[in-house]
Design an enzyme around this catalytic site. Structure first.
Site, PDB file in Angstrom:
ATOM      1  N   LYS A  69      41.711  33.597  33.801  1.00 54.78           N
ATOM      2  CA  LYS A  69      42.645  34.742  33.785  1.00 54.78           C
ATOM      3  C   LYS A  69      43.870  34.124  33.709  1.00 54.78           C
ATOM      4  CE  LYS A  69      44.184  38.832  36.181  1.00 54.78           C
ATOM      5  NZ  LYS A  69      43.674  39.621  37.356  1.00 54.78           N
ATOM      6  N   SER A 145      43.631  44.217  36.666  1.00 49.96           N
ATOM      7  CA  SER A 145      44.309  43.515  35.701  1.00 49.96           C
ATOM      8  C   SER A 145      43.522  42.507  34.909  1.00 49.96           C
ATOM      9  CB  SER A 145      45.357  42.786  36.308  1.00 49.96           C
ATOM     10  OG  SER A 145      44.815  42.032  37.396  1.00 49.96           O
ATOM     11  N   SER A 169      41.463  44.740  40.774  1.00 47.97           N
ATOM     12  CA  SER A 169      41.514  44.018  39.369  1.00 47.97           C
ATOM     13  C   SER A 169      40.280  43.291  39.006  1.00 47.97           C
ATOM     14  CB  SER A 169      42.497  43.339  39.321  1.00 47.97           C
ATOM     15  OG  SER A 169      43.899  44.100  39.237  1.00 47.97           O
TER      16      SER A 169
END
Length: 472
Positions: A69, A145, A169
């Site tokens: 990520k 997220s 997240s």
């Protein structure tokens, strides 16, 4: 090997095939690259790929394709743009400590995944790169997220992807995509050298996986403090992999019928939590009502101060490095609203917010003296349609953004404040095929307990067969 066969293995399963010579690490990577090329245009989860990245031989995950990520963690030769138009596309000069450990575990880095701007959203729909589609249904959120990582793992591109969690997240995309999402205890995984307990100790680094055993085995590989870490967490009594494989002794489970913030939840989320509660009772565990209910408004106001202080720092640092204006041509509207609020926040207000976090952490720990685990739904609602959480909405204030985010995910953020481990498990699907996660949380440092309980639920729920329906 066909994609349908490749994607049916978890990380350890694929690593075993590679170790036995049934498929090479290069062949596994090529299947993943081809899948990214053919499937990612519909998903919009992967932002870019890299090749010829180093990884260790003879390790538990040697050769297993992996994605990171673009937030917090840094991998040499990749970008870390935090979902922002303003962040320069500069290749990272070195690995952060956790990335080094991922490579040492044998994971083979193939590319990077999407995150919302600065990670402050429970969905992943950026102005910079567009929305990430849920692989179970187009036009629906993959969560945030770590939504890009969640969609990539759920769709079979890779069996494991990096994720981090400052308010849910890891667990939110696990719920939205039908995955296992473990947020470890505070300081269990390293965040150095660039960060030291990010987001005032609310931010935790780890991964999204399809199986409990992958989460357990990888945590064994990467856990522990890095050089210069500010805090040291107690080592587990036995390996996390052994804990996940151990028979489960009966425990006392505090059941949350609605949410920990006193808010109602969607009927499907209630069904998921109730079904899991019944399963646990059938396994011999004792269920009691959960005594913890926080005041939603007090929680939102204090956590808003913490997140907005971080937003102010993010916007100031990025604009200084990029040499760009702090405006809506470069940053999303909600990011600017949060940054403006954070810049005006005083030091006493921040300290008061941290005092609040300390208080609820102590109160929650005290409550855990009467039980072992908290069971709840992960989310307050099924995966939302795109646009429900619009981070470029010019009409929403910072506090209203925080309220809306936590109303959508009312059971995840408490455990970022307390630092306790929590895991989301894919125990339920709606009638129209959308995943719904159930969350388990344990006392500080008790990942082993969670993984053992999760492994038992995995056997009972058989979510792999449901996951495989996407890949075949």
């Amino acid at each position: 090997m066909k994609f349908s066969e490749y994607s049916s293995y978890d990380g350890l399963g694929l690593a075993e095939l590679i170790a036995q010579g049934e498929i090479s690490a290069t062949e596994a990577a090529e299947i993943a690259y081809q899948a990214i090329e053919s499937r990612n245009p519909d998903l919009n989860a992967v932002l870019g790929t890299v090749r010829d990245q180093p990884f260790s031989e003879g390790k538990p995950f040697t050769g297993v394709p992996f994605l990171v990520k673009e937030l917090i963690l840094q991998a040499k030769g990749t970008f870390s743009r935090a979902g922002s138009r303003a962040t320069p596309a500069i290749e990272m000069p070195a690995d952060s400590n956790l990335m080094s450990r991922f490579r040492s575990a044998g994971l083979q880095l193939l590319g990077t995944t999407q995150t919302p701007e600065m990670g402050y959203n429970a969905t992943t729909e950026t102005v910079a790169f567009g929305p990430v589609n849920n692989p179970w249904k187009a036009g629906v959120s993959a969560g945030g997220s770590s939504g890009g990582s969640g969609a990539a793992v759920a769709s079979g591109l890779v069996p494991i992807a990096h994720a981090n969690d400052g308010g849910g997240s890891i667990r939110i995309p696990a719920s939205c995509n039908g995955l296992v999402g473990l947020k470890p205890s505070r300081d269990r995984t390293p965040t150095g050298p660039g960060f030291s307990d990010p987001l005032f100790s609310h931010g935790i680094e780890f991964v999204l996986t399809r199986s409990v055993r992958d989460s357990a085995a990888l945590l064994d590989c990467v856990a522990g403090p890095d050089v210069g870490a500010p805090h040291i967490i107690a080592e587990p009594e036995k390996s996390f992999a052994d804990a996940a494989a151990s028979p489960m002794t009966p425990v006392k489970v505090a059941f949350v019928e609605s949410s920990l913030l006193g808010l109602p939840i969607h009927e499907e989320c209630a069904i998921a939590a109730n079904n899991t509660a019944k399963l646990l009772e059938e396994m011999g565990h004792t269920l009691i009502p959960c005594p913890i209910v926080l005041d939603f408004e007090e929680f939102a106001e204090n956590i808003n101060i913490i997140w907005c202080a971080f937003a102010a720092q993010f916007v100031a640092q990025v604009s200084a490095v990029a040499g760009c204006k702090v405006d809506n041509d470069n940053f999303e509207a909600v990011t600017l609203a949060c940054a403006d609020f954070g810049a005006k926040t005083t030091a006493p207000q921040i300290l008061n917010a941290l005092d609040y976090v300390n208080r609820i952490s102590r109160e929650t720990a005290t409550a855990f003296e009467d039980f072992d685990v908290i069971l709840s739904s992960t989310m307050s609602a099924p995966p939302a349609v795109h646009g429900f959480l619009n981070q470029n909405d010019e009409l929403i204030s910072a506090i209203d953004w925080t309220r809306k985010t936590f109303q959508y995910a009312a059971n995840t953020p408490l455990f970022n404040s307390t630092g306790q481990p929590a895991i989301s498990l894919p125990t339920h699907w709606t009638a129209d095929g959308l995943p719904i996660g159930t969350q388990l949380a344990a006392g500080m440092g008790q990942e082993g307990l969670l993984l053992s309980l999760a492994s038992n639920l995995e056997s009972a729920c058989d979510w792999k067969s449901r996951q495989c329906s996407l890949w075949s």
